[in-house]
Design a protein around this motif. Structure first.
Motif, PDB file in Angstrom:
ATOM      1  N   GLY A  61     -43.745   2.141 -18.991  1.00  0.00           N
ATOM      2  CA  GLY A  61     -44.505   2.146 -17.750  1.00  0.00           C
ATOM      3  C   GLY A  61     -45.745   3.010 -17.871  1.00  0.00           C
ATOM      4  N   PHE A  62     -46.433   3.188 -16.751  1.00  0.00           N
ATOM      5  CA  PHE A  62     -47.659   3.960 -16.720  1.00  0.00           C
ATOM      6  C   PHE A  62     -47.458   5.352 -17.319  1.00  0.00           C
ATOM      7  N   GLY A  63     -48.281   5.689 -18.330  1.00  0.00           N
ATOM      8  CA  GLY A  63     -48.248   7.005 -18.950  1.00  0.00           C
ATOM      9  C   GLY A  63     -47.204   7.192 -20.029  1.00  0.00           C
TER      10      GLY A  63
END
Length: 386
Positions: free
Chosen positions: A272-274
């Motif tokens: 996911g994001f990051g």
């Protein structure tokens, strides 16, 4: 100082270079400063998929580099998105993460395997099983994944959590899965640096069955075997399986740095994001180059790869000075009576550039090497084996 002197003075001494400087080339023929020509049977270790100075590849790069050579992954670029679409359409995978190299593609694959297990089962389920004699890269983590002790000796402590088992031994794999809390199994269908050794088809299919039954992520390292090298787009396609994660690099961008980690539907949302990132991954120039390569690896080209492969295998089978031939497609290892290094040196003297893999002469020519050039190279290699 000339190029060799400059190199010896200023470049870290990690490479035992052959005594040849390459200054130009076209297709599968390259030249040194004196104008001597060599047939390139190594293609930059399986990188220059369509040879040197390929016009379609050049056009794709120059058009893109005149628009924008780099943007961070904070922004969208068309070549990155188009390449991801092509890779997914051609493999049935769902998502792609782009990086710079094969080692980084494998790092991403390992992270996906571990995070999938962490999210579903917790931190204890983290062991990655790899195979003895494998090679997955030179970062500390991909060295840990590599099943060859001599690569490990100078760089301890390596990243923990890796166990290597013998190739083609299902009992050993099952025993390791019972002993350890396993997140992923990572294999090469053909062990390239390990000596161009294909795994048994039955073993590959059994690994897929066992990993599915135990909800273990199956990773196939296609860094060297991918992008048409074995006569299929990716080597696992020769065996009728679909992995959860596929890593690739080398021939993908035809000579520019680019790695890719392909994620199946099962794994498409693991990162996911990051969770992961890369400054240069998905670089628009490298991706434009890769689009130009991938669009041309079609059924016709793959059939030609298989035909050329059959020619090479037939030429070396029972040839004087040749003990055995292994590999698949245009990824070929020749076990010679003479030391492989002596054969390679003789070939170089006579205008053919080959590689080695352990005790074998290794051939990784461009996928589109003309048959007449291939035949000439084969005759020179055969003569060097005697």
């Amino acid at each position: 100082m000339d190029t060799k002197e400059l190199d010896k003075t200023y470049v870290a001494g990690t490479y035992k270079r052959f005594p040849v400087e390459i200054v130009s080339g076209k297709g599968s023929v390259v030249k040194d400063p004196s104008g001597k020509e060599y047939i390139d049977m190594g293609s930059g270790i399986g990188v220059t998929s369509f040879g040197i100075a390929d016009e379609i590849w050049q056009k794709a790069i120059t058009e893109q580099i005149s628009k924008v050579q780099h943007m961070s992954n904070l922004y969208y670029t068309q070549p990155c998105a188009e390449l991801a679409k092509l890779l997914c359409e051609k493999t049935g995978m769902s998502k792609v993460f782009f990086s710079n190299s094969g080692a980084e593609a494998n790092e991403c694959a390992i992270k996906v395997g571990r995070k999938y297990a962490f999210d579903k089962y917790g931190a204890a389920r983290h062991t990655i099983i790899t195979l003895e004699n494998s090679f997955h890269g030179r970062t500390l983590t991909t060295l840990a994944a590599t099943g060859q002790d001599h690569y490990h000796e100078l760089f301890q402590p390596l990243t923990p959590g890796f166990v290597s088992v013998p190739a083609n031994d299902i009992s050993a794999l099952k025993a390791a899965i019972e002993k350890y809390s396993v997140a992923a199994v990572m294999i090469e269908c053909i062990q390239g640096e390990g000596g161009v050794l294909p795994l048994d088809a039955s073993y590959i299919k059994a690994v897929r069955k066992i990993t599915e039954e135990n909800d273990i992520i199956m990773i196939v390292d296609e860094v060297q075997t991918g992008n048409g090298r074995t006569g299929e787009l990716y080597s696992y396609m020769n065996f009728g399986i679909k992995p959860d994660v596929v890593s690739t690099a080398k021939g993908l961008a035809g000579g520019l740095p680019l790695g890719a980690t392909l994620l199946s539907e099962k794994c498409q949302s693991v990162l996911g994001f990051g969770d992961h990132g890369s400054t240069f991954g998905g670089n628009p120039v490298s991706c434009a180059a890769a689009v130009s390569i991938l669009k041309r690896i079609d059924d016709k080209l793959l059939q030609e790869v298989k035909q050329k492969s059959s020619f090479v295998f037939d030429a070396f089978k029972n040839a004087p000075g040749v003990e055995s031939v292994s590999g698949l497609g245009l990824m070929i290892g020749i076990k010679t009576t003479k030391p492989a290094s002596d054969v390679v040196a003789k070939c170089m003297e006579n205008g053919v550039l080959c590689l080695t893999a352990k005790d074998k002469v290794r051939l990784l020519p461009a996928l589109n090497i003309p048959m007449e050039v291939l035949k000439k190279a084969v005759e020179i290699i055969k003569a060097a084996c005697v």
